[in-house]
Every structure is written in structure tokens, then in C-alpha cells.
Design an enzyme around this catalytic site. Structure first.
Site, mmCIF file in Angstrom:
data_model
loop_
_atom_site.group_PDB
_atom_site.id
_atom_site.type_symbol
_atom_site.label_atom_id
_atom_site.label_comp_id
_atom_site.label_asym_id
_atom_site.label_seq_id
_atom_site.Cartn_x
_atom_site.Cartn_y
_atom_site.Cartn_z
ATOM 1 N N ARG A 133 70.156 14.985 -19.063
ATOM 2 C CA ARG A 133 70.856 14.133 -18.098
ATOM 3 C C ARG A 133 72.086 13.547 -18.788
ATOM 4 O O ARG A 133 71.962 12.871 -19.803
ATOM 5 C CB ARG A 133 69.926 13.023 -17.607
ATOM 6 C CG ARG A 133 70.614 11.973 -16.781
ATOM 7 C CD ARG A 133 69.651 10.906 -16.230
ATOM 8 N NE ARG A 133 70.458 9.926 -15.525
ATOM 9 C CZ ARG A 133 70.588 8.650 -15.887
ATOM 10 N NH1 ARG A 133 69.908 8.165 -16.907
ATOM 11 N NH2 ARG A 133 71.386 7.843 -15.216
ATOM 12 N N HIS A 141 78.213 6.314 -14.618
ATOM 13 C CA HIS A 141 77.458 5.584 -15.637
ATOM 14 C C HIS A 141 78.455 4.628 -16.319
ATOM 15 O O HIS A 141 78.791 4.803 -17.486
ATOM 16 C CB HIS A 141 76.830 6.571 -16.633
ATOM 17 C CG HIS A 141 75.694 6.018 -17.429
ATOM 18 N ND1 HIS A 141 74.445 6.604 -17.493
ATOM 19 C CD2 HIS A 141 75.607 4.920 -18.213
ATOM 20 C CE1 HIS A 141 73.665 5.900 -18.288
ATOM 21 N NE2 HIS A 141 74.342 4.870 -18.738
ATOM 22 N N GLU A 182 72.203 2.400 -12.829
ATOM 23 C CA GLU A 182 72.048 0.953 -13.033
ATOM 24 C C GLU A 182 73.111 0.071 -12.388
ATOM 25 O O GLU A 182 73.864 -0.624 -13.089
ATOM 26 C CB GLU A 182 71.984 0.640 -14.531
ATOM 27 C CG GLU A 182 70.867 1.350 -15.240
ATOM 28 C CD GLU A 182 70.547 0.783 -16.618
ATOM 29 O OE1 GLU A 182 71.353 0.004 -17.148
ATOM 30 O OE2 GLU A 182 69.481 1.110 -17.155
ATOM 31 N N ASN A 202 65.288 3.728 -14.399
ATOM 32 C CA ASN A 202 65.346 3.473 -15.839
ATOM 33 C C ASN A 202 64.389 2.331 -16.129
ATOM 34 O O ASN A 202 64.513 1.254 -15.531
ATOM 35 C CB ASN A 202 66.757 3.055 -16.260
ATOM 36 C CG ASN A 202 67.790 4.143 -16.008
ATOM 37 O OD1 ASN A 202 67.452 5.257 -15.621
ATOM 38 N ND2 ASN A 202 69.053 3.825 -16.238
ATOM 39 N N TYR A 211 62.601 0.131 -19.289
ATOM 40 C CA TYR A 211 62.484 -0.163 -20.720
ATOM 41 C C TYR A 211 61.342 -1.129 -21.022
ATOM 42 O O TYR A 211 60.704 -1.036 -22.046
ATOM 43 C CB TYR A 211 63.811 -0.725 -21.246
ATOM 44 C CG TYR A 211 64.866 0.357 -21.365
ATOM 45 C CD1 TYR A 211 64.985 1.109 -22.528
ATOM 46 C CD2 TYR A 211 65.706 0.671 -20.299
ATOM 47 C CE1 TYR A 211 65.925 2.118 -22.641
ATOM 48 C CE2 TYR A 211 66.650 1.685 -20.396
ATOM 49 C CZ TYR A 211 66.755 2.403 -21.570
ATOM 50 O OH TYR A 211 67.674 3.416 -21.676
ATOM 51 N N GLU A 240 65.523 6.964 -17.626
ATOM 52 C CA GLU A 240 65.771 6.469 -18.988
ATOM 53 C C GLU A 240 64.566 5.674 -19.447
ATOM 54 O O GLU A 240 63.983 4.921 -18.665
ATOM 55 C CB GLU A 240 66.976 5.503 -19.047
ATOM 56 C CG GLU A 240 68.323 6.160 -19.044
ATOM 57 C CD GLU A 240 69.464 5.138 -19.088
ATOM 58 O OE1 GLU A 240 69.308 4.045 -19.653
ATOM 59 O OE2 GLU A 240 70.525 5.465 -18.531
#
Ligand code: FCB
Length: 452
Positions: free
Chosen positions: A74, A118, A163, A300, A302, A357
Site C-alpha cells: 500500500r 496521504h 486518516e 489504521n 495503533y 496500518e
């Protein structure tokens, strides 16, 4: 059960963070080119001018991906590389770079997944008002049409925005990211609305100009929420907390505001009330555009926060114990986020799901033996992926996982001080060194995520 046989094992990067090649071959400036030149904005004045020099070393990088056994990669196209003014004249040399990259990937048996945006806003678009100008919806659509025209003969997977929480929130609410503004709240909601419309317009244009059937998705982010225990009340509290509407001061750190409109065609009621005083005019036709059907849902992830049902019947955050595990950048390590996040999001949005992500920043360095040992990253991946596997086993339709990141790169306002890569980059020599985690990931891919 576990991961599907055709599970997409991937890694992710973004254009500004790895390419370098600033101003080369007719590239226009983007807002990060400008931001990095502002004194005091980025750690030690770093910039993405050279970054990983991927613009010149993409063949070597694709070779690494091939040896790692990646099924997919990606990456983002830098809008200002292919349309230096953001609209109008096409920069054929910029297109040519991505052509060569796509061909190299396909030749290595790796499926390209293209992200349109992005954080690389062309500076020329910014000068015309950027996300504040409603015309950006058409400009972004024009860019999406170009990408479909030129690449969809070979590329079938696209993500529109990465995002929006960050490029609006960090870019315009707290100013930590480019363009570094603290805009009035009303402006931030206007920009967000335009960004969502631009997403919708891009979906239309990608489909209209695609040369073959394509799968289109979206790649938002946010902290997840996970329950303290398996009790029904705690699970309900975590779910409620994940989709809750935050206070306006931090409004962009929000799941429902960014995803409900895309999937359901409406902003969450609670948000409409709470943010009412700052909202722009919202037309029905806007919502129709925003909710153009997408095929896949990327997220995404985290980390997350631990939540329980409070005595008052409302969710409450559970504070972390002293010495809670954390990454080099102080983000908490919470593998539960990769079980509960996909589960709650899939329940609500019901789309084939990708982790677009996930990864960790570690204090990586080259040891005396010439190798890069990163046990914390291996431990992180092992824990997070085992959580993701449980979610898959519980019926979440998880199609793929993109590790962030293939290699160390320019971590926005932290410059090169954070290392997120599976591959270590020596920025003095541009040498790439496999970290232990890269070998570990290669082996895991070979076993399709099974331990043995
Ligand atoms: C995400 C960004 C990505 C990278 C990682 C660490 O928020 O999408 O570009 O910076 O965090």
C-alpha cells in the site's frame, strides 16, 4: 479458523514519507514541502526532501518486498507529483514514476494498493483555499479520474483518503502537521465536510474511469476502545465509547463523525447536536455524494483505551497501571485494539475489512554484529496479530493487514527520530538493513499467520 487462505499480507508507506525527489521531474510543491521549511516545525529541521530516496531506489525496495513475501503493498501517489498545480496540466514524468513502480510490483508478484491522499496537498490547491474551497471536491475528483485512467488497467485496489482525523485535526486544529494552522472551529468542520465530499467524488470518478472492476475503500484512523472484562456491560461500554462524540475541542479524533456519513449517508445525531453551532450548511445531495458505496473498509489501528461500565451507567476509561508497555514515541501497546476494533467496526459498518496500518516505533539501531535486533517490534506484532486472528476466527471478514511500515521513514513532525520500519534505513548512506522483525514477518507470511 484464523486467517483466510487468500489473506493479503502487506506493508504500507506514503509518498512524502519515503520518496524524496522533492521538486524533481516537474513535481509541484505540496504543503509538507512548505511546512518543513518553517523553523521549529519539524524535529531538528528535518524534511522529506530526500527521505528514503525511494524515488530513485524503488527497484531495490520492491526487491526487498519480494524477498519478504509480501502479497501487497500500500503506497500513496503524491497528488502534486502527477498534477503539479493540483488540477489541469498532467506531469507525465510523475505519472511515469508510478507506472514504473506499479510494473515493478506486478513483476514481483505484489499487488499494488493505491492511496490517493496521504497528507500530500498540492501547495497550489492550498493557495486556492485548499479544503476550505468547495471546488476541491471537483479538483480531487479530477485527480481520481486521472489515477483511474492511467493505472486501473493494472491496479484494482484503491483507498481514497488516509486518516482525515489527522490531516484535518493535526493540520488545522492543533497545527502540529502541515499546514500548521489553528483554524476556527467552523472552518475545520467545513474542511472536513469537503474532505468527505471529495472522498465521495473520488469513488464516483474511480469507478467511472476504471478499466476493469475495482475495489475502493477508505482508510480512517482513531484510538480504539476495548472492554476491561468480558462482561456484557463492559463490552457495551467499550462499543459505546468507540462511537461516542468527543468534545468539540478535540472533535476530529472521532470514529462516527468520519465513518457514519460514508457508510450510512448521515452524520451521527449526537454530533449534529453537539457541533451544531459550528457546522456549515449540509445539503442532502452532499450526503448522497459522501455515501457513494464503497467495497472495502480500511482502518489504521495503533492502540486503544480500556473502558468499563461506570457506576452511573456510562462508559468510563480505566487508567493504565504504572509502567504500562509503550512504544518509543510513548504510544501505549494495547493488542486488544486489534481484536475489539475490527469487531466493533465490522458489526457497525459491515464491509470487508482491512487493517490499512498497524505498527510500532522502536529505538532501533545497528548492533556491533551489524544487525538490527528489534524484539519489541516482534513481540508487538505477535500480540497484535494474534488478536486480529481471534477477530477473524470470530467471524469478522478480515481480508488483509498492512504493516506500518515497510521501512523507516519521515515521521511527519518527528522527522527521522521515530523508526517504524521492518527495514532499517541508514539515512547517511541510504543502506537498507533487514531488522529481525522483517525476517519474522517473512516467516509469518509463509505460514499464513500460523505459529507452526
Ligand atoms: C499514521 C500515519 C502514517 C504514519 C503512522 C505512524 O497516523 O497515517 O503516515 O505516520 O501514523
Amino acid at each position: 479458523m484464523g486467517f483466510r487462505k487468500d489473506f493479503v499480507w502487506g506493508a504500507a508507506t506514503s509518498a512524502y514519507q519515503i520518496e524524496g525527489g522533492a521538486g524533481e521531474d516537474g513535481k509541484g510543491m505540496d504543503i509538507w514541502d512548505v511546512f518543513c521549511k518553517e523553523p521549529g516545525r519539524v524535529y531538528e529541521g528535518h524534511s522529506g526532501d530526500v527521505a528514503c530516496d525511494h524515488y530513485h531506489r524503488y527497484k531495490e525496495d520492491v526487491q526487498i518486498m519480494k524477498e519478504m513475501g509480501l502479497k501487497a503493498y500500500r503506497f500513496s501517489i503524491n497528488w502534486s507529483r502527477v498534477l503539479p498545480d493540483g488540477t489541469g496540466k498532467v506531469n507525465e514524468k510523475g505519472i511515469n514514476f508510478y507506472d514504473r513502480l506499479v510494473d515493478e510490483l506486478l513483476g514481483a508478484g505484489i499487488e499494488p494498493y493505491i492511496t490517493l491522499y496521504h497528507c500530500e496537498l498540492p501547495y497550489e490547491i492550498y493557495k486556492r483555499g485548499g479544503w476550505m474551497n468547495r471546488e476541491i471536491v471537483e479538483w480531487f475528483g479530477e485527480y481520481a479520474a486521472l489515477v483511474a485512467e492511467r493505472f486501473s488497467d493494472r491496479v484494482t485496489h484503491f483507498f481514497t483518503l488516509n486518516e482525515p482525523q489527522c490531516f484535518i485535526g493535526l493540520g488545522f486544529l492543533n497545527g502540529a502537521h502541515a499546514p500548521g494552522l489553528k483554524a476556527p472551529l467552523r472552518d475545520t468542520f467545513t474542511m472536513a465536510h469537503h474532505a468527505l465530499m471529495a472522498h465521495g467524488r473520488a469513488v464516483q470518478q474511480l469507478r467511472a474511469h476504471a478499466k476493469q472492476p475495482v475495489e475502493i475503500g477508505y482508510a480512517p484512523t482513531c484510538g480504539m476502545a476495548y472492554p476491561e472484562t468480558d462482561k456484557k456491560e463492559d463490552i457495551e461500554a467499550a462499543r459505546k465509547s468507540l462511537f461516542a462524540i468527543p468534545d468539540v475541542s478535540n472533535w476530529s479524533w472521532n470514529v462516527a463523525w468520519w465513518s457514519d456519513p460514508v457508510i450510512f449517508g448521515a452524520y451521527p445525531e449526537e454530533g449534529m447536536e453537539l457541533y451544531g453551532p459550528w457546522l456549515p450548511e449540509i445539503k442532502d445531495s452532499d450526503m448522497e455524494l459522501i455515501s457513494q458505496p464503497i467495497d472495502i473498509y480500511g482502518q489504521n489501528i495503533y492502540n486503544g483505551r480500556c473502558v468499563r461500565m461506570g457506576e452511573n451507567g456510562e462508559p468510563e476509561n480505566v487508567s493504565r497501571y504504572e509502567g504500562f508497555p509503550k512504544a518509543a514515541n510513548s504510544w501505549p501497546v494495547t493488542p486488544e485494539a486489534l481484536y475489539w476494533g475490527p469487531k466493533f467496526l465490522y458489526e457497525r459498518y459491515k464491509k470487508p475489512f482491512y487493517i490499512t496500518e498497524n505498527g510500532i516505533s522502536c529505538h532501533d539501531s545497528v548492533s556491533l554484529d551489524g544487525k538490527v535486533h528489534d524484539p519489541s517490534r516482534i513481540d508487538f506484532l505477535e500480540r497484535y496479530l494474534s488478536a486480529l486472528k481471534s477477530a477473524a476466527s470470530d467471524g469478522v471478514d478480515i481480508r488483509g493487514y498492512f504493516q506500518w511500515s515497510l521501512m523507516d521513514n519521515f515521521e511527519w513532525n518527528s522527522g527521522y527520530s521515530e523508526r517504524f520500519g521492518l527495514i532499517y534505513v541508514d539515512y547517511q548512506t541510504q543502506e537498507r538493513i533487514w531488522k529481525d522483525s522483517a525476517y519474522w514477518y517473512r516467516d509469518l507470511i509463509m505460514k499464513n499467520g500460523e505459529k507452526e
